[in-house]
Design an enzyme around this catalytic site. Structure first.
Site, PDB file in Angstrom:
ATOM      1  N   ASP A 189       3.254   5.369  38.382  1.00  0.00           N
ATOM      2  CA  ASP A 189       3.734   4.370  37.410  1.00  0.00           C
ATOM      3  C   ASP A 189       4.127   3.085  38.123  1.00  0.00           C
ATOM      4  O   ASP A 189       3.789   1.981  37.678  1.00  0.00           O
ATOM      5  CB  ASP A 189       4.935   4.916  36.637  1.00  0.00           C
ATOM      6  CG  ASP A 189       4.544   5.924  35.563  1.00  0.00           C
ATOM      7  OD1 ASP A 189       3.336   6.054  35.273  1.00  0.00           O
ATOM      8  OD2 ASP A 189       5.445   6.592  35.021  1.00  0.00           O
ATOM      9  N   GLU A 194      -3.748   6.357  36.982  1.00  0.00           N
ATOM     10  CA  GLU A 194      -4.577   7.406  37.586  1.00  0.00           C
ATOM     11  C   GLU A 194      -5.110   6.964  38.952  1.00  0.00           C
ATOM     12  O   GLU A 194      -5.158   7.762  39.894  1.00  0.00           O
ATOM     13  CB  GLU A 194      -5.743   7.755  36.653  1.00  0.00           C
ATOM     14  CG  GLU A 194      -5.328   8.373  35.326  1.00  0.00           C
ATOM     15  CD  GLU A 194      -4.546   9.662  35.502  1.00  0.00           C
ATOM     16  OE1 GLU A 194      -4.831  10.416  36.455  1.00  0.00           O
ATOM     17  OE2 GLU A 194      -3.634   9.913  34.685  1.00  0.00           O
TER      18      GLU A 194
END
Length: 424
Positions: free
Chosen positions: A366, A285
């Site tokens: 990611d 995040e």
């Protein structure tokens, strides 16, 4: 002869329904596959796969019924002139309660009140079935019927409190906007979005959920250390009681400038095996923040909003457009509704493009978390979330490309693993 706008809109709606149903059928066939994708063999247990498959198929069957009923109602409302009939009836109601039917703001609010009641009545059976049958059958629903209706009533009360001033302001802006209407509308919506992003987490969200500071401990220290290492201005770290309504889990961040907050669902903390997996999810995040994905998305939304208002200003005075939908007058709200229907083809293309960008952002976030050293923990965390949320394991590539804003787990794991294989 005037162009048959209404017939064209209904025709496209039906066409898109058949196209999306075809994609749904492809996805349904993928969900029925009895084996895991090779990438997930040995990663996801057979028990979890069977539960996921049953849950996904239940939701798929429900989706077919819901979409069929929706297209029937939406098409009928437009094709049989129910929209102008309802607008007229909402105006006729005003004198009965001593209000001026010639006042467009009052007429619009009366119309919206009727629409809200209608939508609640038509949506309620589907919401109840989804929550208390499908979600409950698969162990996700934690709501009582009282909590469900309490949330419903709170939502309606918020709409009654917030809706009238916003709708009134939009009508006045359109009536007085002149040649700079698109700019004024965009500026109003821009300010409104900033206000809502500030007010919602502080005043509105707590009406539905309880937010408590994450207790002192290893998890809190690790998240604060990660935020500090990235110069993320973390001011508050909350846990939200998502488990009061569902077993699904998530995490998110919000806030402006130097006042950022991170919220963890209590279900996320319960489901992940260790703190590292949770911190890895937070690292993902924070990757969105560090890579400016949030800012890019916000800018894209503002550009699209301005373009939409620009398009609306071009057609709002088209008498042929209003008459095609059965209106002799040109109310502001009806103009916005009709415009939204006429640009549906463009909206589908824009939505598809935004999904492609979003998927790219997910891969980048990611990769960012992996670069920080959380590759293995992120991989384990994603698998755990996939398992516990019973997300679909098998996905059709066409369906995924069209609908998913996040890449399927198989693709995310492959992207996380790929650099390691190259290095080896």
């Amino acid at each position: 002869m005037a162009f048959p706008y209404m017939e064209a809109v209904v025709g496209f709606m039906v066409l898109m329904y058949f196209f999306e149903t075809y994609l749904d059928l492809r996805q349904h066939a993928a969900l029925k596959l009895p084996t895991l994708p090779k990438t997930l063999e040995g990663v996801i247990s057979q028990e979890k796969f069977e539960k996921s498959r049953a849950y996904s198929l239940d939701k798929s069957y429900f989706h077919f019924v819901h979409e069929f009923v929706t297209i029937l109602m939406d098409s009928a409302i437009l094709f049989f002139g129910i929209l102008p009939w309802f607008w007229k009836k909402s105006g006729n109601f005003l004198p009965l309660v001593g209000l001026n039917a010639e006042n467009e703001i009052l007429h619009t609010l009366s119309f919206l009140a009727g629409v809200m009641i209608w939508s609640q009545i038509t949506d309620l059976p589907f919401s109840l079935y989804s929550t208390f049958v499908i979600e409950a059958r698969h162990g996700f629903n934690k709501q009582t019927i009282w909590l469900f209706f309490r949330d419903l009533i709170k939502g309606m009360c918020l709409a009654i409190v917030l809706g009238p001033p916003i709708v009134s302001a939009i009508i006045v802006i359109v009536q007085k906007g002149g040649p700079y209407l698109a700019i004024y509308l965009w500026a109003f919506m821009f300010v409104l979005s900033l206000v809502m992003m500030t007010v919602y987490p502080v005043l509105i969200a707590p009406l539905f959920n309880k937010f408590t500071p994450l207790p002192e401990g290893e998890l809190r220290l690790k998240i604060e250390k990660l935020a500090s290492s990235l110069n993320f201005p973390l001011k508050k770290l909350f846990v939200v009681d998502g488990s009061t309504r569902s077993s699904h889990s998530n995490a998110y961040m919000y806030g402006f400038f130097k006042n950022k907050r991170i919220v963890l669902y209590d279900t996320l903390i319960q489901q992940c095996k260790n703190d590292e997996e949770i911190v890895a999810v937070i690292a993902h995040e924070l990757g969105h923040w560090k890579l400016n994905h949030t800012m890019y998305s916000f800018i894209a939304v503002q550009i699209l909003t301005f373009l939409q208002f620009g398009g609306y200003t071009l057609v709002r005075n088209s008498t042929d457009l209003f008459r095609s939908f059965g209106f002799d007058t040109q109310p502001v709200l009806i103009g916005l509704i009709i415009f939204q229907h006429t640009v549906i083809p463009i909206q589908h293309l824009v939505s598809f493009g935004l999904n492609l960008v979003s998927r790219s952002f997910e891969f980048q976030a990611d990769a960012f978390a992996k670069k920080l050293g959380y590759g293995s923990a992120l991989r384990a965390g994603l698998v755990k979330l996939q398992e516990e949320n019973l997300s679909a394991m098998n996905t059709d590539p066409w369906y995924s490309a069209y609908h998913y804003s996040h890449p399927p787990l198989v693709e995310r794991l492959a992207a996380i693993d790929e650099p390691d294989k190259k290095e080896d």
